[in-house]
Design a protein around this motif. Structure first.
Motif: not given
Length: 146
Positions: A37-41, A23-30, A47-58, A131-133
């Motif tokens: 996150t991803w959107t689409g069907d 679930s943590a690998l496939t559900e957009s919210e998690r 699906v359309t994926f937007t990587m957001t985690g890089e923000v935490d690395a500057g 793991a933290a999530s």
């Protein structure tokens, strides 16, 4: 699965059940809690994926990309092609039971566009974020390789 020598293979064990990690690998919210996150069907195979985690690395939020879903066998295997610059990252994720928890094996086909050590460092960080999530803990800081 045996990966060719030119593939990056990263293994992690989690105390969480396979279904929870899936679930943590496939559900957009998690997924958004640790990488993007991803959107689409997903039944369309893309699906359309937007990587957001890089923000935490500057870094910055990446532009959305269309990710091709090659294999989706819940809750054990997900294979995707994720566009990255002028190339595409072929990622193969396999989950299996490991005692009361689970083991995740991430295989990335290497194409020479990014050095192996850089990819390994990135996936080490992202899987620590996973793991933290799962534990509801703060995200680990980015510690770039020396």
């Amino acid at each position: 699965m045996t990966a060719p020598a030119e593939d990056l293979v990263v293994r992690r064990t989690y105390p969480d059940r396979v279904e929870d990690v899936w679930s943590a690998l496939t559900e957009s919210e998690r997924l958004g809690r640790w990488i993007g996150t991803w959107t689409g069907d997903p039944t369309t195979g893309t699906v359309t994926f937007t990587m957001t985690g890089e923000v935490d690395a500057g870094g910055e939020v990446d532009d959305p990309v269309d990710v091709a879903i090659e294999v989706c066998e819940p809750p054990h295997r997900l294979v995707v092609d994720l566009p990255s610059g002028d190339t595409s990252w072929h990622l193969d994720l396999t989950l299996s039971a490991a005692g009361d928890g689970s083991e995740l094996v991430l295989v990335q086909r290497l194409d020479g566009s990014v050095p192996r050590d850089d990819l390994a460092a990135g996936w080490t960080w992202y899987l620590a974020r996973l793991a933290a999530s799962l534990r509801g803990e703060p995200m680990p800081a980015w510690d770039p390789p020396a």
